[in-house]
Enzyme design. Structure first.
Site, PDB file in Angstrom:
ATOM      1  N   GLN A  13       0.848  -1.201   0.000  1.00 35.74           N
ATOM      2  CA  GLN A  13       0.000   0.000   0.000  1.00 35.74           C
ATOM      3  C   GLN A  13       0.880   1.247   0.000  1.00 35.74           C
ATOM      4  O   GLN A  13       1.819   1.370   0.787  1.00 35.74           O
ATOM      5  CB  GLN A  13      -0.911   0.003   1.229  1.00 35.74           C
ATOM      6  CG  GLN A  13      -1.875   1.181   1.253  1.00 35.74           C
ATOM      7  CD  GLN A  13      -2.903   1.085   2.363  1.00 35.74           C
ATOM      8  OE1 GLN A  13      -3.028   0.052   3.031  1.00 35.74           O
ATOM      9  NE2 GLN A  13      -3.664   2.148   2.575  1.00 35.74           N
ATOM     10  N   ASP A  14       0.566   2.182  -0.918  1.00 36.83           N
ATOM     11  CA  ASP A  14       1.288   3.468  -1.016  1.00 36.83           C
ATOM     12  C   ASP A  14       2.771   3.278  -1.338  1.00 36.83           C
ATOM     13  O   ASP A  14       3.635   3.863  -0.688  1.00 36.83           O
ATOM     14  CB  ASP A  14       1.146   4.265   0.287  1.00 36.83           C
ATOM     15  CG  ASP A  14      -0.268   4.781   0.484  1.00 36.83           C
ATOM     16  OD1 ASP A  14      -1.138   4.471  -0.346  1.00 36.83           O
ATOM     17  OD2 ASP A  14      -0.505   5.491   1.473  1.00 36.83           O
TER      18      ASP A  14
ATOM     19  N   ASP B 137      -3.614   1.904  -3.811  1.00 35.25           N
ATOM     20  CA  ASP B 137      -3.161   3.284  -4.063  1.00 35.25           C
ATOM     21  C   ASP B 137      -1.641   3.357  -4.231  1.00 35.25           C
ATOM     22  O   ASP B 137      -0.995   4.250  -3.693  1.00 35.25           O
ATOM     23  CB  ASP B 137      -3.576   4.208  -2.898  1.00 35.25           C
ATOM     24  CG  ASP B 137      -5.053   4.116  -2.580  1.00 35.25           C
ATOM     25  OD1 ASP B 137      -5.850   3.803  -3.484  1.00 35.25           O
ATOM     26  OD2 ASP B 137      -5.419   4.359  -1.408  1.00 35.25           O
TER      27      ASP B 137
ATOM     28  N   ARG C 161      -8.561   5.475  -8.003  1.00 35.39           N
ATOM     29  CA  ARG C 161      -9.707   6.067  -7.325  1.00 35.39           C
ATOM     30  C   ARG C 161      -9.323   7.482  -6.881  1.00 35.39           C
ATOM     31  O   ARG C 161      -8.134   7.787  -6.681  1.00 35.39           O
ATOM     32  CB  ARG C 161     -10.139   5.215  -6.129  1.00 35.39           C
ATOM     33  CG  ARG C 161      -9.071   5.015  -5.058  1.00 35.39           C
ATOM     34  CD  ARG C 161      -9.624   4.229  -3.876  1.00 35.39           C
ATOM     35  NE  ARG C 161      -8.612   4.010  -2.844  1.00 35.39           N
ATOM     36  CZ  ARG C 161      -8.917   3.615  -1.602  1.00 35.39           C
ATOM     37  NH1 ARG C 161     -10.186   3.409  -1.256  1.00 35.39           N
ATOM     38  NH2 ARG C 161      -7.965   3.409  -0.701  1.00 35.39           N
TER      39      ARG C 161
END
Length: 582
Positions: A398-399, A420, A488
């Site tokens: 994530q990230d 993301d 998103r």
């Protein structure tokens, strides 16, 4: 005039002596009357002068107000813009043009940001703060410092406007700087979670941060309005079209003549060598960065020999024009494991953080091994303007990659992650890259991007051009159980474009996913242009107002490196391969 009045009354008094009509008492009364009349005339003259001055001042203020009102009409917050500027004590003397209004607005913002610095510093020194809260407040202090530097550069650029460089270069730089000041305010607030104590801190900062952000937005809108008008007028006068203007390669000001020759020849000689086994000048990358000269105008090359470097590295803002030259993405690896679940902020979790402008990296892997269960864990954070990465791997979950702000370029890189995993508010272009989703945690969905533009005038966004979008080997066998989307909207005006890329069937037919209900779905800009592959079909894509299948090459041209990151002015200086157009 006063001489004539004195002579007139002197004559009356003299005549009294000659004909002996008045007594001494009458002479005194007449003298008093003459003095009063003289004083009245003098007061009238003074009042008249003051009245004329007052009229002139009123006219000047009225003219200044008209310029301010006209300039503020182009902003998102016109009432705030007008009141903040017209309440400034020196507005009438300073405002004679739209550029004066912008400069005054930036000076007002600077004062407010300085005030915020002391407020945040006071909050950071109070007892009882958790480690993560202190980390978040220090992130805010860093953002304040960056904002002050950027505002200073805006003023400098405005003072040099239409003199040292072309209007287009000034426009690109001014928009980038003001876009970054807005991003900084968001970054500060984003560092606080939804815990009760964090909510209190967030609330204590939000009002002042919001005010600064709105004023930065106003300054950005006025800059966009001024530069667009001036560019249109310049082209009309000179009869010069955009293509002709772009054909001239302009080397960045910070690049020395020596560096230009080296980069043009393709020969890069390291200044220092980092080797974990002790055979180089330094054993850690961080030590080599710390020893590098500050604000260097020449390229400073740090060769990082094969090895795994378990450390967290930051290239601060005063370390400019640094290059990491690895022995290959599979051989030179910088790795860390900080994460939000582990107690730090997303911002501070980065294994490597790049802030100093003009940074380059070639043949290096940046990695965060915290894993999917530890939530946000950044492998690489980039806030460096004119930064570029070639043949680098950026690996996490994530990230993974935080494209924080400013202009960035990635060529022939691998970026892999889960949720993301390319996020932030830079103007970032990915070209000829492999962007692969990994196996996420149970019940999770993969999101390639989470762009965070908060203002429609920001020149920011994520552009994925001529890339390959797919899945890593751990996800491929079970990809049906873990939906993967192109992105998103993290913020209201999120902007992401996927163009001329090969999209595999790992991407869900809807293409994109909402953040929270209908948030941002009307204001975002998500575009797809001339993509191929099993996952490129657009018939089943989302029906949001902000999504579009781009069919016009002129619309797609807005997102090529030439235009989106001012690539014509600096990519040639990187020595990396690139394509400016479609």
């Amino acid at each position: 005039m006063m001489t004539h009045i004195r002579d007139f009354f002197a004559g009356i008094l003299d005549s009294g002596k000659n004909i002996n009509l008045f007594s001494n008492r009458k002479k005194l009364l007449l003298t008093a009357f003459a003095s009063i009349l003289l004083l009245s005339v003098l007061i009238g003259i003074i009042v008249g002068v003051k009245s004329r001055n007052s009229t002139t001042e009123t006219t000047r203020i009225s003219a200044a107000h008209a310029i301010v009102k006209s300039s503020c009409s182009a902003t998102l917050y016109p009432e705030l813009c007008f009141s903040a500027i017209t309440n400034h004590p020196h507005k009438a003397k300073k405002v004679k043009s739209q550029k004066d209004v912008i400069e005054l607005a930036v000076n007002i913002i600077t004062t407010a940001v300085e005030h915020n610095y002391f407020h945040i510093k006071k909050l950071a020194t109070r007892k009882g703060r958790t480690h993560r809260q202190i980390s978040a407040l220090h992130d805010c202090l860093e953002m304040v410092s960056e904002t002050l530097d950027e505002l200073h550069d805006v003023i400098k650029d405005l003072e040099e406007y239409q003199t040292k460089r072309s209007i287009r270069q000034h426009a690109d730089d001014l928009k980038t700087l003001m876009s970054s000041t807005i991003t900084n305010q968001e970054t500060c607030i984003d560092g606080f979670s939804n815990d009760a104590a964090d909510k209190y801190l967030r609330k204590s900062l939000k009002k002042s941060e919001d005010w600064v952000e709105k004023m930065c937005s106003n300054a950005l809108a006025m800059i966009c309005n001024m530069t667009s008008t001036d560019l249109a007028n310049e082209r009309k006068i000179n009869g010069r079209n955009l293509k002709e203007e772009q054909s001239n390669i302009v080397w960045p000001e910070w690049l020395s003549t020596k560096d230009r020759r080296l980069l043009q020849s393709g020969t890069v000689t390291p200044d220092v060598v980092v080797a974990a086994d002790g055979s180089g000048d330094y054993e850690t990358v961080a030590a080599a960065v710390e020893a590098a000269p500050s604000k260097s105008k020449t390229r400073y090359v740090i060769r990082i020999k094969s090895g795994v470097y378990r450390e967290n590295v930051e290239v601060p803002k005063n370390k400019k024009n640094i290059m990491f030259m690895g022995d290959g993405r599979n051989d030179t690896i910088i790795t860390g494991s900080l994460s939000v679940k582990g107690g730090t902020t997303t911002f501070k979790s980065a294994t490597v953080a790049i802030v100093g402008d003009g940074f380059l990296a070639r043949g290096v892997t940046f990695e965060n091994t915290a894993g999917a269960s530890n939530h946000q864990a950044v492998a690489l954070r980039v806030g460096s303007d004119f930064s570029a990465f070639y043949q680098c791997d950026i690996l996490g979950h994530q990230d993974t990659l935080y494209v924080h702000r400013n202009r960035q370029f990635y060529i022939n890189c691998l970026i892999a992650g889960t949720i993301d995993f390319i996020f932030g508010n830079a103007a970032a272009v990915f070209q000829d890259c492999d962007i692969h989703a990994r196996l996420p945690g149970p019940g999770q969905k993969n999101m390639l991007t989470a762009q965070s533009r908060t203002d429609p005038n920001q020149n920011t966004g994520i552009v994925i051009q001529k890339c390959r979008i797919g899945a890593t080997s751990d996800l491929l066998p079970v990809q049906g159980s873990f939906p993967t989307y192109l992105g998103r909207p993290w913020k209201e005006y999120a902007r992401t474009v996927v163009m001329q890329s090969i999209v595999s069937d790992v991407i869900h037919s809807a293409g994109w996913h909402e953040w929270n209900g209908d948030f941002g779905l009307d204001t975002l800009y998500y575009g797809e242009y001339e993509n191929t592959g099993a996952g490129a079909g657009t018939s089943g894509r989302v029906k949001w107002k902000g999504f579009r299948v781009i069919t016009s090459s002129s619309e797609a041209q807005e997102f090529i490196p030439e235009n989106f990151i001012a690539g014509h002015s600096w990519l040639s200086s990187t020595s990396f391969p690139y394509s400016l157009g479609l």
